[in-house]
Design a protein around this motif. Structure first.
Motif, PDB file in Angstrom:
ATOM      1  N   UNK A 219       0.836  -1.205   0.000  1.00  0.00           N
ATOM      2  CA  UNK A 219       0.000   0.000   0.000  1.00  0.00           C
ATOM      3  C   UNK A 219       0.869   1.253   0.000  1.00  0.00           C
ATOM      4  N   UNK A 220       0.400   2.260  -0.725  1.00  0.00           N
ATOM      5  CA  UNK A 220       1.131   3.525  -0.835  1.00  0.00           C
ATOM      6  C   UNK A 220       0.131   4.597  -1.239  1.00  0.00           C
ATOM      7  N   UNK A 221       0.450   5.853  -1.035  1.00  0.00           N
ATOM      8  CA  UNK A 221      -0.464   6.910  -1.474  1.00  0.00           C
ATOM      9  C   UNK A 221      -0.520   7.003  -2.991  1.00  0.00           C
ATOM     10  N   UNK A 222      -1.621   7.521  -3.507  1.00  0.00           N
ATOM     11  CA  UNK A 222      -1.706   7.855  -4.920  1.00  0.00           C
ATOM     12  C   UNK A 222      -1.137   9.260  -5.121  1.00  0.00           C
ATOM     13  N   UNK A 223      -1.000   9.662  -6.382  1.00  0.00           N
ATOM     14  CA  UNK A 223      -0.494  10.992  -6.680  1.00  0.00           C
ATOM     15  C   UNK A 223       0.990  11.150  -6.471  1.00  0.00           C
ATOM     16  N   UNK A 224       1.755  10.054  -6.558  1.00  0.00           N
ATOM     17  CA  UNK A 224       3.197  10.118  -6.288  1.00  0.00           C
ATOM     18  C   UNK A 224       3.935  10.709  -7.487  1.00  0.00           C
ATOM     19  N   UNK A 225       4.770  11.702  -7.225  1.00  0.00           N
ATOM     20  CA  UNK A 225       5.616  12.320  -8.243  1.00  0.00           C
ATOM     21  C   UNK A 225       7.096  12.035  -8.027  1.00  0.00           C
ATOM     22  N   UNK A 226       7.480  11.686  -6.795  1.00  0.00           N
ATOM     23  CA  UNK A 226       8.884  11.449  -6.489  1.00  0.00           C
ATOM     24  C   UNK A 226       9.074  10.216  -5.647  1.00  0.00           C
ATOM     25  N   UNK A 227      10.205   9.507  -5.840  1.00  0.00           N
ATOM     26  CA  UNK A 227      10.488   8.264  -5.122  1.00  0.00           C
ATOM     27  C   UNK A 227      11.993   8.132  -4.914  1.00  0.00           C
ATOM     28  N   UNK A 228      12.379   7.780  -3.697  1.00  0.00           N
ATOM     29  CA  UNK A 228      13.778   7.474  -3.376  1.00  0.00           C
ATOM     30  C   UNK A 228      13.775   6.356  -2.344  1.00  0.00           C
ATOM     31  N   UNK A 229      14.551   5.302  -2.589  1.00  0.00           N
ATOM     32  CA  UNK A 229      14.520   4.123  -1.737  1.00  0.00           C
ATOM     33  C   UNK A 229      15.854   3.949  -1.022  1.00  0.00           C
ATOM     34  N   UNK A 230      15.773   3.726   0.279  1.00  0.00           N
ATOM     35  CA  UNK A 230      16.927   3.353   1.091  1.00  0.00           C
ATOM     36  C   UNK A 230      16.802   1.860   1.359  1.00  0.00           C
TER      37      UNK A 230
END
Length: 753
Positions: A219-230
């Motif tokens: 699950x994650x929010x909608x409307x995502x414009x940016x992503x960075x994963x650690x």
């Protein structure tokens, strides 16, 4: 005695029931007397898209349960309606409205259908844009081993996997509107691809060491414009523009480790030591958050006196009032710097009355001190994607407006080389080839539209995603410091030839043919608003750049309104952006007008699965409101419909009422060097459709921005609708008569439009 009372009591109960029913019928718009057939008056928004499911609002008279919405040819669908009262109903367009690939839009007649004994009246027009067949490559990342590129096309719901050695392309099964990508290794060293989405509330995780396996879906929010994963810490950072939040999500189960409110429309995310840098498309600011808990550390923005090196704004450093949209962001712990791609600092009122201040380039930030070090302006083009080679001290910058990639020395920010992107054979051109690369104009390579960059792990190869041609250029950068970077091959990703005129319009929207550092996209980023700029028309004043999304049905255009059709606007503003070097041809005007006319308002996120406004809405400032009650206030006590009638909630939607300038008491200027501004009162009532995603508001931007003592702009509020209500004068409807609770309900309603 008792027996005589019981019939009277029963009669009283019946009368009370009928009276209550009458009240309900009255509240829902029914009137005594013979019932008229249901009538359809309008559907809103009038412009929508088939790239995802879209909510619709139906306005009419005598609406009753059991009605259906009938879409005429070529869509030929019937949709169930949810009738909430006699004048309002809602529906939701499905996401599978397919059309022939070459068809850019379907203009359909919409009517009502009901039971056999009901004959509804009236019809309306609805335009559905064929985005599902219009590929648009907007994001690219490289696998940790450097062997595979992953490229996202949000409108076609595709992520392409490109083998960099062979050029083989395979599509991945993803969710609705893949919009942000990142690759990483987890704590055990396994490689992964993460995909976030615009419309699906989900984060897809693909194990790259198990090709073909189904993704893990969190699950994650909608409307995502940016992503960075650690990956080592098992956390994904997502920036979403529905609530304007950054969330840290656990890669184990998707739960939010923390949430942080940030500037409107956050997109660029990058990690730097223990911080997360967040770039805003609307404010031009970079916010620094602690990665462990999301606590704000600093806000970094250009201030008066910031050094500007190169470009047309170099001598206006003292008049800087803020930043422009953050388009790209990279970090270097070795150099102790962040680098962002932007159009440079926003220059405010000045004695020379310079009108606009685009100066595309790279801005250098010191995150340790929380300040902007300098902006390196190129004087031409629009800088977009960035890539950094820390070891070699090289910074690569993609210019979407000129079709080039610049190689810079990362320490001195000096340009070492510009690499033009080659075009595939037979690429259609917006003008004759002889018109390019002469008289100070950009070259033919501007048709490529380089958007994103990915540097190979060994630093010897740079991959360039060309948005308009649908290709990836492979650049040998092993000798880049000596100015000998060269394109060695180009891989096709997907077919881009469909809807050819629309594609040429897209090229024109992003191109900087006149090398003026201006384009349509420079002020209206991705068709939306890009913050505040100093306007280039009279009266001279600070104006905000308005959104283009959904604007085709609300002329007149420009600020202040001076053009009366999209074609006139494209002809006038497009040629002016180039400084008439050269003026647009009629073919260019036609293509650019087509492209802009097909930019719809995004689907409203405050509607339910049936397209109906949510029962309760949490407002951005933490309060809550009822859209149903807010609608009653909007149409009644608030006295809002006189200037904002349905379905687009503006007078400009109707030829009989458009173009009126009204004075409602809201601020008509930002209080910054007022003696250098022409303060003319009045403004056109804007459309309220999509108001949930507009920041700042008012023609001056005063509902959102505030002016600090050091003559710079800062975010005064992240909820501009509330600010407009608070700033309203006595002529702005009946805002001053509303109680706090009524204001909350009205705001909740406005967020659902």
């Amino acid at each position: 005695m008792t027996r005589s009372i019981r019939p009277l009591a029963a009669l009283a109960v019946l009368l009370l029931f009928l009276a209550a029913a009458g009240v309900v019928l009255w509240r829902h718009g029914a009137r005594p007397g013979p019932s008229a057939p249901p009538r359809l008056d309008s559907v809103g928004p009038r412009l929508t898209s088939n790239q995802t499911s879209q909510p619709l609002a139906i306005h009419g008279e005598g609406l009753v349960p059991g009605l259906r919405l009938v879409l005429g040819p070529p869509l030929s669908r019937e949709l169930p309606l949810v009738v909430v009262d006699a004048r309002h109903a809602y529906a939701r367009l499905p996401a599978d409205l397919g059309m022939a690939a070459e068809q850019v839009q379907a203009v359909v007649t919409v009517r009502l259908a009901g039971p056999p004994d009901v004959t509804p009246e009236g019809e309306a027009r609805l335009t559905v844009v064929n985005d599902a067949a219009f590929a648009d490559l907007t994001a690219m990342v490289l696998s940790p081993d450097g062997r595979t590129l992953f490229i996202a096309s949000p409108p076609t719901d595709t992520v392409f996997a490109l083998d960099v050695a062979s050029g083989r392309v395979e599509p991945l099964a993803v969710g609705d509107g893949p919009s942000a990508l990142d690759t990483y290794k987890d704590a055990e060293g396994r490689p992964w691809l993460a995909v976030a989405h615009l419309w699906t509330g989900a984060l897809h995780l693909y194990a790259l060491d198990a090709p073909g396996s189904a993704p893990r879906v969190l699950p994650a929010p909608a409307g995502v414009l940016g992503l960075a994963v650690d990956g080592a810490r098992g956390v994904a950072f997502v920036a979403e523009h529905v609530r304007d939040e950054v969330q840290a999500l656990s890669l184990e189960d998707g739960h939010a480790v923390w949430r942080a409110k940030v500037d409107p429309n956050p997109r660029a995310l990058v990690r730097w030591k223990g911080l997360l840098a967040v770039g805003s498309l609307q404010t031009g600011q970079v916010e620094l958050l602690r990665r462990e808990d999301g606590v704000p550390v600093a806000t970094v923005v250009p201030k008066p006196g910031v050094p500007i090196v190169g470009g047309g704004t170099e001598r206006f450093s003292a008049q800087v009032m803020g930043g422009k949209a953050v388009r790209g962001l990279v970090a270097s712990e070795k150099l102790g710097r962040l680098f962002l791609a932007s159009l440079g600092p926003n220059v405010g009122p000045n004695a020379e009355r310079m009108e606009v201040s685009p100066n595309g380039g790279v801005t250098e930030l010191d995150p340790e001190r929380g300040e902007v070090v300098r902006h390196r302006g190129f004087g031409a083009g629009i800088t977009e994607g960035l890539a950094l080679d820390e070891e070699a001290g090289l910074l690569y910058a993609a210019d979407v407006g000129l079709g080039r990639v610049r190689v810079l020395d990362a320490r001195r920010l000096e340009v070492l080389q510009e690499v033009p992107m080659p075009l595939p054979e037979g690429t259609p051109l917006v003008r004759p080839e002889a018109d390019f690369g002469t008289a100070g104009r950009a070259g033919v390579e501007l048709h490529a539209g380089p958007r994103a960059l990915a540097l190979a792990p060994d630093g010897r190869t740079l991959h360039v995603l060309n948005r308009h041609t649908g290709t990836v250029a492979v650049v040998d950068v092993s000798e880049a410091r000596a100015g000998r970077a060269r394109v060695v091959r180009q891989w096709p990703v997907t077919r881009m030839g469909t809807q050819a005129k629309r594609r040429l319009g897209q090229v024109l929207y992003y191109a900087d043919l006149g090398r003026t550092a201006m384009s349509c996209d420079a002020c209206h980023l991705e068709g939306h608003t890009g913050g505040v700029f100093f306007e280039k028309t009279r009266p001279m004043r600070i104006y905000r750049s308005t959104t283009v999304l959904g604007s085709r049905d609300t002329p007149p255009y420009f600020t202040p309104a001076s053009t009366h059709s999209l074609a006139e606007t494209m002809r006038t503003v497009g040629s002016r952006n180039r400084f008439h070097k050269p003026a647009l041809t009629e073919a260019e005007v036609e293509a650019l007008t087509l492209y802009v006319s097909l930019l719809p308002t995004p689907p409203n996120p405050f509607r339910d699965a049936h397209g109906v406004p949510l029962e309760m809405v949490e407002l951005p400032d933490g309060r809550r409101g009822s859209p149903a009650r807010g609608q009653e206030i909007f149409e009644g006590k608030g006295n809002c419909t006189g200037c904002h009638p349905a379905p687009l909630f503006t007078l400009d939607q109707d030829a009989r009422t458009r173009g009126r300038y009204l004075e409602v008491g809201t601020p008509n200027a930002l209080p910054l060097r007022l003696e250098q501004q022409d303060l003319v009162p009045g403004a056109a009532p804007p459309s309220l459709v999509g108001a949930w995603d507009i920041w700042p508001m008012l023609s001056s931007g005063a509902a959102g921005f505030e002016v600090r003592d050091d003559n710079r702009l800062a975010v005064g509020t992240r909820f501009p609708l509330r600010a407009v209500m608070d700033m309203s004068g006595p002529a702005h409807g009946n805002m001053k008569a509303l109680s706090p609770g009524e204001q909350d309900d009205l705001l909740a309603w406005l967020l659902t439009l």
